[in-house]
Design an enzyme around this catalytic site. Structure first.
Site, short mmCIF file in Angstrom:
data_model
loop_
_atom_site.label_atom_id
_atom_site.label_comp_id
_atom_site.label_asym_id
_atom_site.label_seq_id
_atom_site.Cartn_x
_atom_site.Cartn_y
_atom_site.Cartn_z
CB CYS A 45 -0.94 -0.05 1.19
SG CYS A 45 -2.32 1.11 1.14
CB SER A 46 0.63 4.49 1.75
OG SER A 46 0.44 4.06 3.08
#
Length: 321
Positions: A108-109
């Site tokens: 993800c991030s």
């Protein structure tokens, strides 16, 4: 199957998304129950425990200097870093672990941390669809692929939002031990070994930034206001008092697409929203402006690699019959 031990290091921090940590870790742990030897260590920049995004305390095994060189380094994400610059201590810790690792991965991030450390320069990468544009802006030397579930570029692996870390970990297990073992892990965890389609199937309609040009913004308003209307190139150009050639050039320069494909993309997003609301695929096709169910099915197959019916089964309701 090779029984050699494989050291996996996960770098955590205050605000880390717990599923970004637990998802891949469970894949490796399940593989261990089937005979592998993944040795998982959770580290923080200082060696102190951290608090996850949902307030659960995460106990760590030490700091980056306390562990030998990892075979796989996992950088999980959190909501904090798409919104703020990555802290220097996290950048330095990630850079140190990456330099000593055989494989560098993000969930993800977590890609924002790798990007801040320069680890994505000159590489292809992905992240959650909501923040892919921000990653591209922060990392201009990186080719961001917003629709991918995960991307491999050499020994660097990046994955999309949250549960995509499970997809990535399954791919790593398959790389290490073959498809039979990764398939058994997926079955044990009751997840897909490989999901059909990309992140587009999860994104909300029309999430991208609106066009800058007033003429192109008018196209969005026209199609949204009357999806089933005549929105051919000539009709759009006539309505906007532009030449067809000029309108085509505006789309190419600003949106990197054609007017017809852009109109189709708006209709596609409308159709997805209608399916989410419970309309049948045939109803959604008509209301969204597609000439037939078959034309909608072809767009779904091209964009998501699934049918409208399959999309609706996945996203129409969380309840089972």
């Amino acid at each position: 199957m090779s029984l050699a031990s494989h050291r996996v290091v996960i770098l955590v921090y205050d605000g880390v998304k717990l599923l970004d940590v637990a998802g891949p870790a469970e894949v490796f742990a399940e593989a261990n129950r089937l005979g592998t030897d993944y040795r998982i260590a959770l580290l923080s920049t200082t060696g102190a425990d951290v608090t996850s995004s949902i307030g659960i305390r995460v106990a760590v095994d030490g700091d980056p200097t306390s562990e030998p060189a990892p075979d796989t380094f996992v950088m999980p994400g959190g909501d904090i870093y798409p919104r703020t610059p990555v802290t220097r201590d996290l950048v330095e810790a990630a850079g140190d672990l990456a330099a000593r690792s055989g494989r560098v991965t993000s969930v993800c991030s977590g890609a924002f941390v790798l990007g801040a450390a320069g680890l994505l320069d000159g590489k292809r990468a992905t992240t959650h669809w909501k923040v892919a544009g921000e990653l591209a802006a922060r990392c201009p030397k990186t080719r961001v692929e917003p629709d991918s579930i995960y991307v491999r570029d050499g020994t660097t692996y990046t994955s999309a939002g949250v549960s995509a870390g499970i997809d990535l970990a399954l791919a790593l297990v398959e790389e290490d031990h073959g498809p039979d073992l990764s398939r058994d892990v997926a079955r044990a965890l009751v997840v897909y070994l490989q999901r059909a389609g990309g992140q587009s199937q999860f994104s909300a309609p029309l999430q991208g930034p609106p066009p800058r040009s007033p003429a192109l913004r008018s196209v969005v308003d026209l199609v949204m206001g009357d999806p089933a209307g005549n929105h051919s190139l000539d009709e759009l150009a006539r309505h906007l008092n532009l030449s067809s050639r000029h309108l085509t050039r505006l789309f190419r320069e600003e949106m990197s697409t054609t007017p017809a494909r852009y109109v189709e993309s708006i209709r596609f997003d409308i159709a997805k929203a209608l399916l989410d609301q419970g309309h049948t695929a045939t109803q959604a096709a008509g209301l969204a402006g597609f000439p037939s169910y078959e034309s909608l099915r072809r767009v779904f197959a091209r964009e998501l690699s699934i049918s409208p019916a399959a999309y609706q089964r996945r996203f129409g309701t969380a309840r089972r019959a």
